[in-house]
Each structure stands twice: as structure tokens, then as C-alpha cells.
Design a protein around this motif. Structure first.
Motif, PDB file in Angstrom:
ATOM      1  N   ASP A 141      62.869  59.168   3.432  1.00 17.97           N
ATOM      2  CA  ASP A 141      63.407  60.347   2.748  1.00 17.97           C
ATOM      3  C   ASP A 141      64.312  61.161   3.675  1.00 17.97           C
ATOM      4  O   ASP A 141      64.310  62.393   3.636  1.00 17.97           O
ATOM      5  CB  ASP A 141      62.280  61.231   2.210  1.00 17.97           C
ATOM      6  CG  ASP A 141      61.643  60.637   0.954  1.00 17.97           C
ATOM      7  OD1 ASP A 141      62.362  59.969   0.191  1.00 17.97           O
ATOM      8  OD2 ASP A 141      60.448  60.849   0.748  1.00 17.97           O
ATOM      9  N   GLY A 142      65.071  60.481   4.526  1.00 17.69           N
ATOM     10  CA  GLY A 142      66.017  61.150   5.406  1.00 17.69           C
ATOM     11  C   GLY A 142      65.441  61.640   6.713  1.00 17.69           C
ATOM     12  O   GLY A 142      66.199  62.043   7.596  1.00 17.69           O
ATOM     13  N   ALA A 143      64.122  61.615   6.859  1.00 12.45           N
ATOM     14  CA  ALA A 143      63.486  62.100   8.088  1.00 12.45           C
ATOM     15  C   ALA A 143      63.233  60.943   9.052  1.00 12.45           C
ATOM     16  O   ALA A 143      62.753  59.879   8.652  1.00 12.45           O
ATOM     17  CB  ALA A 143      62.164  62.791   7.763  1.00 12.45           C
ATOM     18  N   VAL A 144      63.546  61.135  10.323  1.00 17.28           N
ATOM     19  CA  VAL A 144      63.283  60.127  11.349  1.00 17.28           C
ATOM     20  C   VAL A 144      61.778  60.066  11.610  1.00 17.28           C
ATOM     21  O   VAL A 144      61.148  61.090  11.895  1.00 17.28           O
ATOM     22  CB  VAL A 144      64.034  60.450  12.657  1.00 17.28           C
ATOM     23  CG1 VAL A 144      63.731  59.406  13.725  1.00 17.28           C
ATOM     24  CG2 VAL A 144      65.544  60.536  12.415  1.00 17.28           C
ATOM     25  N   VAL A 145      61.204  58.859  11.512  1.00 17.39           N
ATOM     26  CA  VAL A 145      59.746  58.710  11.640  1.00 17.39           C
ATOM     27  C   VAL A 145      59.379  57.676  12.705  1.00 17.39           C
ATOM     28  O   VAL A 145      58.295  57.096  12.654  1.00 17.39           O
ATOM     29  CB  VAL A 145      59.112  58.327  10.280  1.00 17.39           C
ATOM     30  CG1 VAL A 145      59.281  59.441   9.269  1.00 17.39           C
ATOM     31  CG2 VAL A 145      59.713  57.015   9.748  1.00 17.39           C
ATOM     32  N   ASN A 146      60.247  57.459  13.675  1.00 16.41           N
ATOM     33  CA  ASN A 146      60.026  56.399  14.671  1.00 16.41           C
ATOM     34  C   ASN A 146      58.642  56.427  15.295  1.00 16.41           C
ATOM     35  O   ASN A 146      58.008  55.389  15.478  1.00 16.41           O
ATOM     36  CB  ASN A 146      61.063  56.508  15.794  1.00 16.41           C
ATOM     37  CG  ASN A 146      62.439  56.017  15.366  1.00 16.41           C
ATOM     38  OD1 ASN A 146      62.747  56.013  14.174  1.00 16.41           O
ATOM     39  ND2 ASN A 146      63.256  55.618  16.307  1.00 16.41           N
ATOM     40  N   THR A 147      58.152  57.602  15.644  1.00 17.89           N
ATOM     41  CA  THR A 147      56.865  57.710  16.335  1.00 17.89           C
ATOM     42  C   THR A 147      55.775  58.337  15.466  1.00 17.89           C
ATOM     43  O   THR A 147      54.703  58.663  15.971  1.00 17.89           O
ATOM     44  CB  THR A 147      57.026  58.539  17.623  1.00 17.89           C
ATOM     45  OG1 THR A 147      57.500  59.855  17.288  1.00 17.89           O
ATOM     46  CG2 THR A 147      58.017  57.877  18.574  1.00 17.89           C
TER      47      THR A 147
END
Length: 377
Positions: free
Chosen positions: A78-84
Motif C-alpha cells: 500500500d505504498g509503504a516500505v516494509v523491508n524490515t
């Protein structure tokens, strides 16, 4: 938004991709498992990652789930960076190949396990209601009290699916969930998964090496090779307009005749094969004179006849093998210069023309428009 938590999108953001891979690379030491992956995943679609073992498809799925962290690039939800961002904090659930069910728990307890781990924990009545609803969706009403070891393989898969959908995820990730099922049950579950996905509107992402499975279920297929995305498109697009020989060979079955381009006429290329044989086909991408290419012809686009009609160009072949498969028959035939290739004859054609037998001399016929001239890479 920071990666400290997941925040649902605003109403104005619903047109954005639900998930994205932006330049994502993953290394395990010296091994490059995923190389510069770029993909936008639409809300509500059924997307499949298709490719051979070791191509990077499961690594891509695990990075979306949060079980692996990219070496570089961005995973976005949803457009949010969630790498970690931890897996349990993502709006994602996963159905594993071996289901990972708890044998000491009942069916209902397995399905409600994730709900019971939430903090704050939902009221028991709400958990029971959601479990019953999930059981109804996967058609396991009345199995609440069964133990997992009392369930068949297909029923266990339904339990694993119910456990995933009960949490109402935005993404449901399926890691070869039908690999352990027999062919008949696998086909039944393919239809079942499609029906459930359409009913719930959840985005499904499937990892499989089974091309038939991907073709029959997916809105889009992402073909992978050596950690990279080779081509992404609708099943019909990939089947009819493959980018190269690798895609044509992995999506469906095709016969390939290797040669070099000798001439061009608009979108048609002439390809010298061997022994003076020249085949014509549609070039889906620009090719140049002298370029090494493959001419691809699907088995179902070739006809076997005992005598070619006037004006038809045919190739004399002998039948090496005949495999009757009910709705169609597969013939392995051989041409003196073109070599061996496959022909698929529908049942109706055999009823009118009669079956052909091993050793019989026939003519193989196809339209020039059925042949594709493809990059060999």
C-alpha cells in the motif's frame, strides 16, 4: 510512514498497487537469488510466479511475506516500505507447501490460532464466528472437532486455507500448496481457489512450477529465470506472444526449429533451418538478417493429413509414437531434416479422419501465421 508499523491506505490511495517490488535484489552470500525485481501487484488480482526450481520465485514470495529481507531495493505494501517489518505486522498470510498445521489441535483450533495470538485478543464469540465463516467458505462445515490426522490431503489444504483467510489479509501468499495432491484433486482445488478468491476479493499470489496450474488460475503470470523476471502478462498473452524461446517453452508446449534469419517481409521473417529448408513465421520482436532464432510452433497448430489439399505446404513425416489421452492424442513425428516434433490432434478430428498409427507416412501441415520467430535467449 516509517517501518515501525503498518497503516492501511487512505480512501484516495486505493488506485495504487497493493504491493510492489522496486529494484529488489536478494543475495545469500555469493548466491544471487533475486536480481533487480520490479513488479506492481494489483488489488484483487490472482498473480502467479512461474518458473523452475531455483529461479527465485519463492524468494520473491518470502520477501513479500517478511520472512526474508531484501539485500537492496524496496518491498512496498500500500505504498509503504516494509523491508524490515516483521511478518506478523504485515496484512499478509501464507499457505505453505506442507500446510504447517498443528496435529495436536482440532480443525477449529488450527483455524483460530492466529486470531488467538492477537493483542488484544478478540472475544471468544468473535473468534468462533470467524472460524465458522472460514469453514463455510472452504466447505468444511461440521469438521470443527476433527483432528488434522483424520483429514485427507485435500481437506488439510482447505484447513490451511481457512486458517489464512480467517485473518482477512490483504495478500494471501500460496507457496506451491497443491504439490502434494493427486491430479484430480489438484484440478478440483484449482477451481475452489479461484472461487474463493473471487468471493473474498483478496489478492492471491501463487508460486508454482506447474504451468497448467498457473495458466488455469491466474489473471497474470510472472515468468522467472535465474532470479530475474523474464516476462509478465495475462496467460493468453504469454501463450500467444512469448518474448523469447524460454517463455514459449515454459508456458505450454512448443516445437522449436533453430536457424538463422535470411529475409524479412513486414512482420514475417524467413528462417533457414538446414538442408535448404526455409520456414516463415511472425516476428514478435525486431530481428535482423543473419540473427540466430528459433521458429516456434505449438503442437495443436499442426495438422496431420494423409494427403495435403491443393495450395497447402506440407512436410512428409513418419509417426514414431502415439499417445491416446482421451480428449486428444499426441503424436511424435519425424521429418528427415526438421527432426522430431510433437503434434496434438483433438478427439473430434480423429473421429472423422480415423487414428494414425506408428510407422504411418503422413504430411504435417501448418499455417505460416501459426509459427513464431523468437529470440533464442
Amino acid at each position: 510512514m516509517s517501518e515501525a508499523g503498518y497503516t492501511p491506505p487512505s480512501a484516495t490511495a486505493t488506485a495504487s498497487p497493493i504491493a510492489e517490488l522496486r529494484g529488489v535484489t536478494k543475495r545469500f552470500g555469493e548466491v544471487l537469488a533475486a536480481d533487480d525485481l520490479n513488479l506492481s501487484i494489483r488489488a484483487g488480482e490472482f498473480l502467479s510466479f512461474l518458473g523452475p526450481s531455483g529461479c527465485g520465485k519463492t524468494t520473491a514470495l518470502r520477501m513479500l511475506a517478511g520472512f526474508e529481507t531484501p539485500t537492496s531495493g524496496e518491498v512496498r505494501l500500500d505504498g509503504a516500505v516494509v523491508n524490515t517489518l516483521e511478518p506478523y505486522r504485515r496484512p499478509v498470510n501464507m499457505v505453505f507447501q506442507h500446510y504447517a498445521l498443528f496435529p495436536h489441535l482440532t480443525v477449529a483450533q488450527n483455524i483460530g490460532y492466529g486470531l488467538r495470538q492477537r493483542r488484544p485478543k478478540p472475544p471468544r464469540a468473535e473468534i468462533d464466528r470467524k472460524v465458522r465463516s472460514a469453514l463455510e467458505i472452504v466447505r468444511l462445515d461440521g469438521f470443527e472437532g476433527r483432528r488434522i490426522w483424520e483429514m485427507s490431503g485435500g481437506q488439510q489444504q482447505r484447513v490451511a486455507l481457512a486458517r489464512a483467510i480467517v485473518n482477512e489479509p490483504k495478500l494471501l501468499l500460496l507457496d506451491e500448496p497443491m504439490a502434494a495432491l493427486d491430479r484430480k484433486l489438484r484440478k478440483e482445488m484449482q477451481i475452489e481457489l479461484q472461487n474463493i478468491q473471487r468471493r473474498l476479493g483478496i489478492t492471491f499470489i501463487l508460486v508454482t512450477h506447474d504451468q497448467e496450474e498457473a495458466l488455469s488460475m491466474s489473471d497474470r503470470i510472472c515468468i522467472m529465470r535465474d532470479g530475474r523476471i523474464v516476462q509478465t502478462g495475462a496467460p493468453r498473452e504469454l501463450y500467444d506472444q512469448p518474448r523469447n524461446r524460454y517463455v514459449a517453452g515454459f508456458v505450454g508446449t512448443s516445437n522449436f526449429f533453430d536457424g538463422a534469419v535470411t529475409g524479412l517481409d513486414g512482420g514475417t521473417a524467413r528462417v533457414a533451418i538446414r538442408d535448404g529448408i526455409v520456414l516463415a513465421g511472425r516476428a514478435l520482436a525486431p530481428v535482423a538478417a543473419g540473427q540466430a532464432v528459433s521458429v516456434s510452433i505449438r503442437p495443436e497448430q499442426i495438422r496431420l493429413v494423409r494427403a495435403a489439399a491443393g495450395g497447402e505446404t506440407g512436410w512428409p513425416v513418419s509417426i514414431l509414437n502415439r499417445i491416446f489421452l482421451g480428449e486428444h492424442t499426441e503424436y511424435l513425428v519425424k521429418h528427415e531434416s526438421l527432426g522430431e516434433f510433437m503434434v496434438l490432434t483433438p478427439r473430434q478430428a480423429e473421429l472423422s479422419d480415423g487414428p494414425f498409427n506408428a510407422g504411418e507416412q503422413l504430411t504435417a501441415v501448418w499455417d505460416a501465421g501459426s509459427a513464431l520467430v523468437l529470440d533464442k535467449d
